[in-house]
Design a protein around this motif. Structure first.
Motif, PDB file in Angstrom:
ATOM      1  N   GLU A 146      -0.631  72.090  50.072  1.00 30.69           N
ATOM      2  CA  GLU A 146      -0.938  72.890  48.887  1.00 30.69           C
ATOM      3  C   GLU A 146      -0.115  74.169  48.845  1.00 30.69           C
ATOM      4  OE1 GLU A 146      -4.718  75.266  46.914  1.00 30.69           O
ATOM      5  OE2 GLU A 146      -5.091  73.403  48.021  1.00 30.69           O
ATOM      6  N   ALA A 147       0.115  74.789  49.983  1.00 28.08           N
ATOM      7  CA  ALA A 147       0.884  76.040  50.008  1.00 28.08           C
ATOM      8  C   ALA A 147       2.322  75.799  49.543  1.00 28.08           C
ATOM      9  CB  ALA A 147       0.871  76.640  51.415  1.00 28.08           C
ATOM     10  N   GLU A 148       2.917  74.677  49.975  1.00 28.08           N
ATOM     11  CA  GLU A 148       4.285  74.363  49.563  1.00 28.08           C
ATOM     12  C   GLU A 148       4.335  74.055  48.067  1.00 28.08           C
ATOM     13  OE1 GLU A 148       5.921  71.259  51.895  1.00 28.08           O
ATOM     14  OE2 GLU A 148       6.118  72.478  53.714  1.00 28.08           O
ATOM     15  N   ALA A 149       3.353  73.304  47.569  1.00 22.28           N
ATOM     16  CA  ALA A 149       3.313  72.968  46.149  1.00 22.28           C
ATOM     17  C   ALA A 149       3.110  74.223  45.307  1.00 22.28           C
ATOM     18  CB  ALA A 149       2.196  71.967  45.873  1.00 22.28           C
ATOM     19  N   ARG A 150       2.253  75.111  45.784  1.00 21.24           N
ATOM     20  CA  ARG A 150       2.023  76.382  45.087  1.00 21.24           C
ATOM     21  C   ARG A 150       3.322  77.198  45.023  1.00 21.24           C
ATOM     22  NH1 ARG A 150      -2.722  79.352  44.372  1.00 21.24           N
ATOM     23  NH2 ARG A 150      -3.812  77.766  45.614  1.00 21.24           N
ATOM     24  N   HIS A 151       4.038  77.237  46.147  1.00 21.50           N
ATOM     25  CA  HIS A 151       5.291  77.986  46.205  1.00 21.50           C
ATOM     26  C   HIS A 151       6.325  77.393  45.247  1.00 21.50           C
ATOM     27  CE1 HIS A 151       8.578  80.377  47.735  1.00 21.50           C
ATOM     28  NE2 HIS A 151       9.236  79.300  48.129  1.00 21.50           N
ATOM     29  N   ALA A 152       6.388  76.059  45.183  1.00 20.13           N
ATOM     30  CA  ALA A 152       7.343  75.411  44.273  1.00 20.13           C
ATOM     31  C   ALA A 152       7.046  75.789  42.823  1.00 20.13           C
ATOM     32  CB  ALA A 152       7.293  73.899  44.456  1.00 20.13           C
ATOM     33  N   LEU A 153       5.773  75.804  42.457  1.00 19.02           N
ATOM     34  CA  LEU A 153       5.403  76.177  41.091  1.00 19.02           C
ATOM     35  C   LEU A 153       5.665  77.657  40.833  1.00 19.02           C
ATOM     36  CD1 LEU A 153       2.198  74.014  40.763  1.00 19.02           C
ATOM     37  CD2 LEU A 153       4.198  73.864  39.271  1.00 19.02           C
ATOM     38  N   GLU A 154       5.482  78.478  41.828  1.00 19.64           N
ATOM     39  CA  GLU A 154       5.797  79.903  41.670  1.00 19.64           C
ATOM     40  C   GLU A 154       7.292  80.092  41.456  1.00 19.64           C
ATOM     41  OE1 GLU A 154       4.185  81.480  45.254  1.00 19.64           O
ATOM     42  OE2 GLU A 154       2.145  81.712  44.429  1.00 19.64           O
ATOM     43  N   ARG A 155       8.103  79.278  42.135  1.00 26.41           N
ATOM     44  CA  ARG A 155       9.562  79.386  41.984  1.00 26.41           C
ATOM     45  C   ARG A 155      10.012  79.052  40.574  1.00 26.41           C
ATOM     46  NH1 ARG A 155      12.855  76.244  46.381  1.00 26.41           N
ATOM     47  NH2 ARG A 155      14.536  77.460  45.443  1.00 26.41           N
ATOM     48  N   VAL A 156       9.268  78.200  39.882  1.00 26.39           N
ATOM     49  CA  VAL A 156       9.650  77.836  38.509  1.00 26.39           C
ATOM     50  C   VAL A 156       8.859  78.651  37.478  1.00 26.39           C
ATOM     51  CG1 VAL A 156      10.346  75.524  39.211  1.00 26.39           C
ATOM     52  CG2 VAL A 156       8.021  75.899  38.345  1.00 26.39           C
ATOM     53  N   GLY A 157       8.202  79.714  37.938  1.00 29.21           N
ATOM     54  CA  GLY A 157       7.521  80.623  37.025  1.00 29.21           C
ATOM     55  C   GLY A 157       6.165  80.166  36.547  1.00 29.21           C
ATOM     56  N   LEU A 158       5.497  79.307  37.314  1.00 28.50           N
ATOM     57  CA  LEU A 158       4.203  78.779  36.884  1.00 28.50           C
ATOM     58  C   LEU A 158       3.083  79.103  37.877  1.00 28.50           C
ATOM     59  CD1 LEU A 158       5.152  75.276  35.441  1.00 28.50           C
ATOM     60  CD2 LEU A 158       4.570  77.340  34.167  1.00 28.50           C
ATOM     61  N   GLY A 159       3.247  80.201  38.596  1.00 24.25           N
ATOM     62  CA  GLY A 159       2.222  80.591  39.536  1.00 24.25           C
ATOM     63  C   GLY A 159       0.892  80.896  38.878  1.00 24.25           C
ATOM     64  N   HIS A 160       0.934  81.198  37.583  1.00 21.07           N
ATOM     65  CA  HIS A 160      -0.300  81.518  36.839  1.00 21.07           C
ATOM     66  C   HIS A 160      -0.885  80.299  36.132  1.00 21.07           C
ATOM     67  CE1 HIS A 160       2.921  81.464  33.962  1.00 21.07           C
ATOM     68  NE2 HIS A 160       2.106  81.632  32.935  1.00 21.07           N
ATOM     69  N   ARG A 161      -0.251  79.130  36.306  1.00 19.05           N
ATOM     70  CA  ARG A 161      -0.693  77.928  35.589  1.00 19.05           C
ATOM     71  C   ARG A 161      -1.035  76.796  36.556  1.00 19.05           C
ATOM     72  NH1 ARG A 161      -1.990  78.024  30.483  1.00 19.05           N
ATOM     73  NH2 ARG A 161      -0.283  77.271  29.203  1.00 19.05           N
ATOM     74  N   LEU A 162      -1.349  77.125  37.766  1.00 21.78           N
ATOM     75  CA  LEU A 162      -1.552  76.113  38.809  1.00 21.78           C
ATOM     76  C   LEU A 162      -2.645  75.115  38.468  1.00 21.78           C
ATOM     77  CD1 LEU A 162      -1.435  78.398  41.996  1.00 21.78           C
ATOM     78  CD2 LEU A 162       0.439  77.095  40.989  1.00 21.78           C
ATOM     79  N   GLN A 163      -3.719  75.588  37.859  1.00 23.53           N
ATOM     80  CA  GLN A 163      -4.878  74.735  37.625  1.00 23.53           C
ATOM     81  C   GLN A 163      -4.903  74.123  36.221  1.00 23.53           C
ATOM     82  OE1 GLN A 163      -6.589  73.870  40.176  1.00 23.53           O
ATOM     83  NE2 GLN A 163      -5.486  75.345  41.467  1.00 23.53           N
ATOM     84  N   ASN A 164      -3.880  74.398  35.423  1.00 25.83           N
ATOM     85  CA  ASN A 164      -3.832  73.821  34.084  1.00 25.83           C
ATOM     86  C   ASN A 164      -3.353  72.382  34.123  1.00 25.83           C
ATOM     87  OD1 ASN A 164      -3.172  76.983  33.502  1.00 25.83           O
ATOM     88  ND2 ASN A 164      -4.329  76.053  31.835  1.00 25.83           N
ATOM     89  N   ARG A 165      -3.966  71.540  33.295  1.00 26.85           N
ATOM     90  CA  ARG A 165      -3.531  70.152  33.160  1.00 26.85           C
ATOM     91  C   ARG A 165      -2.363  70.070  32.181  1.00 26.85           C
ATOM     92  NH1 ARG A 165      -9.436  67.033  32.898  1.00 26.85           N
ATOM     93  NH2 ARG A 165     -10.149  67.713  34.963  1.00 26.85           N
ATOM     94  N   PRO A 166      -1.606  68.959  32.218  1.00 25.45           N
ATOM     95  CA  PRO A 166      -0.436  68.836  31.344  1.00 25.45           C
ATOM     96  C   PRO A 166      -0.726  69.109  29.875  1.00 25.45           C
ATOM     97  CG  PRO A 166      -0.385  67.118  32.987  1.00 25.45           C
ATOM     98  CD  PRO A 166      -1.690  67.830  33.175  1.00 25.45           C
ATOM     99  N   GLY A 167      -1.881  68.645  29.363  1.00 30.09           N
ATOM    100  CA  GLY A 167      -2.201  68.852  27.956  1.00 30.09           C
ATOM    101  C   GLY A 167      -2.414  70.299  27.591  1.00 30.09           C
TER     102      GLY A 167
END
Length: 224
Positions: A116-137
Motif C-alpha cells: 500500500e505504501a508503494e501504491a500510495r507513493h505512485a499515486l502521489e507522484r502523478v498528483g493524486l495523493g488526495h484522490r486515493l480512495q475515490n473510485r474511477p467513476g
C-alpha cells in the motif's frame, strides 16, 4: 543511449491471409521516446503488442531488453511483461468498484506483492495523493489516466508502452498527461514507445516513425 532496448529484423505479423505487419527493421536505443503514427489499420498497435510481449511474431526476429521474445515460453513472456514493461491503454481498464489506491495495488499483485505504501507513493507522484480512495467513476478522464500511469510505473519498468493514451482526453488533460510522462521519464530513464494519431502528442517524442498498411514508410527526428 549506448545500449539498444528494441531491435527487430524482418519482423512480421500475419493473421490468416491478412498481413498486419510487413517485414520491419527497427532499432530503438535505450532511453529513447519513440512515437508511432499511422491511420487505423496501419499496424501501430500490432507493433506495440509484439514489442510488449502481448503477441508473437509470425516471422523475423524481435529482441527487447536483450531477450529474444520469440524464443520465450508463455510463462517466460508473462515474466517479461511483469518485470520489464509498463503499459498505458486508451481505455483505462480500471476496476469500477475499487478505489484508485486499490486499482494500483491490484496491478502490483500481478507483478509482486501488493504494498500500500508503494501504491500510495505512485499515486502521489502523478498528483493524486488526495484522490486515493475515490473510485474511477468519481474521477475525471485525466485523473483516471493518471491512475493508469501510476499503475504502469509501480514496478519501475524499463520500457513504457502507450497505446493512444490521450485518445479520450481533452486538450488540457492531454497536455497534463504528456507533461507528467515527460517528468517521469526524466526521473526513471525508461524507454517509451507511444502509439498515437495526434501529431502534437507525437512531437513530445525524440523520433517518430510512420506506418501505412503494415509498412514502415518513413521516420523523422523530432528532437536532436
Amino acid at each position: 543511449m549506448s545500449q539498444t532496448t528494441i531491435k527487430t529484423s524482418g519482423l512480421t505479423r500475419s493473421y490468416g491471409d491478412i498481413c498486419a505487419l510487413k517485414p520491419i527493421d527497427l532499432s530503438v536505443p535505450e532511453g529513447e521516446w519513440l512515437s508511432v503514427m499511422g491511420h487505423s489499420g496501419s499496424g501501430k498497435s500490432t507493433l506495440m503488442n509484439l514489442v510488449g510481449g502481448l503477441d508473437r511474431p509470425s516471422a523475423g526476429s524481435l529482441h527487447v531488453g536483450g531477450q529474444d521474445l520469440s524464443s520465450l515460453s508463455e510463462d517466460g513472456l508473462a515474466r517479461f511483461r511483469r518485470e520489464y514493461v509498463g503499459i498505458i491503454f486508451q481505455q483505462h481498464h480500471l476496476v469500477p468498484y475499487l478505489s484508485a489506491l486499490e486499482n494500483v495495488m491490484l496491478s502490483q499483485y500481478f507483478h509482486s506483492v501488493p504494498d500500500e505504501a508503494e501504491a500510495r507513493h505512485a499515486l502521489e507522484r502523478v498528483g493524486l495523493g488526495h484522490r486515493l480512495q475515490n473510485r474511477p467513476g468519481e474521477l475525471s478522464g485525466g485523473e483516471q489516466q493518471r491512475v493508469c500511469i501510476a499503475r504502469a510505473i509501480i514496478n519501475s519498468p524499463k520500457l513504457l508502452l502507450g497505446d493512444e493514451p490521450t485518445g479520450n482526453l481533452d486538450h488540457k488533460s492531454t497536455l497534463m498527461v504528456m507533461e507528467l510522462l515527460k517528468e517521469l521519464r526524466a526521473e526513471e530513464r525508461f524507454t517509451v514507445v507511444m502509439v498515437t494519431h495526434n501529431e502534437e502528442v507525437a512531437a513530445w517524442g525524440d523520433r517518430t516513425i510512420y506506418l501505412a498498411d503494415g509498412v514502415l514508410v518513413r521516420e523523422e527526428r523530432t528532437r536532436p
